[in-house]
Design a protein around this motif. Structure first.
Motif, short mmCIF file in Angstrom:
data_model
loop_
_atom_site.label_atom_id
_atom_site.label_comp_id
_atom_site.label_asym_id
_atom_site.label_seq_id
_atom_site.Cartn_x
_atom_site.Cartn_y
_atom_site.Cartn_z
N GLY A 3 35.21 40.30 37.53
CA GLY A 3 36.52 40.42 38.16
C GLY A 3 37.67 40.37 37.16
O GLY A 3 38.69 39.74 37.42
N ALA A 4 37.53 41.03 36.03
CA ALA A 4 38.56 41.01 34.99
C ALA A 4 39.69 41.97 35.34
O ALA A 4 39.46 43.16 35.52
CB ALA A 4 37.95 41.37 33.64
N ALA A 5 40.90 41.44 35.43
CA ALA A 5 42.07 42.24 35.82
C ALA A 5 43.00 42.45 34.64
O ALA A 5 42.87 41.81 33.60
CB ALA A 5 42.80 41.53 36.95
N LYS A 6 43.97 43.33 34.84
CA LYS A 6 44.95 43.63 33.81
C LYS A 6 45.64 42.34 33.35
O LYS A 6 45.99 41.49 34.14
CB LYS A 6 46.02 44.59 34.34
CG LYS A 6 47.07 44.94 33.30
CD LYS A 6 48.09 45.90 33.82
CE LYS A 6 49.11 46.20 32.72
NZ LYS A 6 50.11 47.16 33.16
N GLY A 7 45.80 42.23 32.03
CA GLY A 7 46.47 41.07 31.44
C GLY A 7 45.56 39.90 31.12
O GLY A 7 45.97 38.95 30.46
N GLU A 8 44.31 39.95 31.58
CA GLU A 8 43.38 38.86 31.30
C GLU A 8 42.70 39.05 29.95
O GLU A 8 42.46 40.17 29.52
CB GLU A 8 42.33 38.75 32.41
CG GLU A 8 42.92 38.30 33.72
CD GLU A 8 41.87 38.02 34.76
OE1 GLU A 8 41.86 36.88 35.27
OE2 GLU A 8 41.07 38.91 35.08
N LYS A 9 42.40 37.93 29.32
CA LYS A 9 41.73 37.96 28.02
C LYS A 9 40.23 37.81 28.22
O LYS A 9 39.78 36.95 28.97
CB LYS A 9 42.24 36.82 27.13
CG LYS A 9 41.59 36.80 25.75
CD LYS A 9 42.09 35.65 24.92
CE LYS A 9 41.40 34.39 25.33
NZ LYS A 9 41.65 33.24 24.47
N ILE A 10 39.48 38.68 27.54
CA ILE A 10 38.02 38.56 27.51
C ILE A 10 37.59 38.49 26.05
O ILE A 10 38.31 38.93 25.16
CB ILE A 10 37.32 39.73 28.23
CG1 ILE A 10 37.66 41.07 27.57
CG2 ILE A 10 37.66 39.75 29.71
CD1 ILE A 10 36.84 42.24 28.10
#
Length: 86
Positions: free
Chosen positions: A54-61
Motif C-alpha cells: 500500500g505504498a502511496a505518493k510521498g512515502e519512503k520505501i
C-alpha cells in the motif's frame, strides 16, 4: 547487501500498473530483493507483496538487494521508481 531509500513521486504510488512494472524489472535480477516500508518487509518480486504494501505518493520505501548483482539491481530499481509514471 546494498540498500537505498527512495520517495515515491508518482500519483498512484506502487499500485497496479507501477507495481507490475517494478516486479517485472526486479525479477530480472538474480539477487534477493526486498522492499521495506514502515519497518515491514516485502518481496520485491511478488506482485501481491507489493500491492499489500500500500505504498502511496510521498512515502519512503527502502530497496534492498543481496546477491551477485545487488549493486546493479538497487541502482536500476531506484531509477525506475524515480521515473515511474501513472
Amino acid at each position: 547487501m546494498i540498500k537505498e531509500d527512495v520517495v515515491l513521486q508518482n500519483e498512484t504510488g506502487l499500485h497496479a500498473r507501477p507495481a507490475s512494472i517494478f516486479v517485472k524489472e526486479a525479477s530480472k535480477f538474480k539477487s534477493e530483493i526486498k522492499l521495506f516500508k514502515d519497518e515491514k518487509e516485502y518481496n520485491a518480486k511478488s506482485i501481491m507483496g507489493l500491492l499489500s504494501m500500500g505504498a502511496a505518493k510521498g512515502e519512503k520505501i527502502t530497496i534492498q538487494a543481496n546477491g551477485e548483482d545487488e549493486e546493479t539491481a538497487v541502482k536500476t530499481l531506484v531509477e525506475l521508481v524515480n521515473n515511474l509514471k501513472d
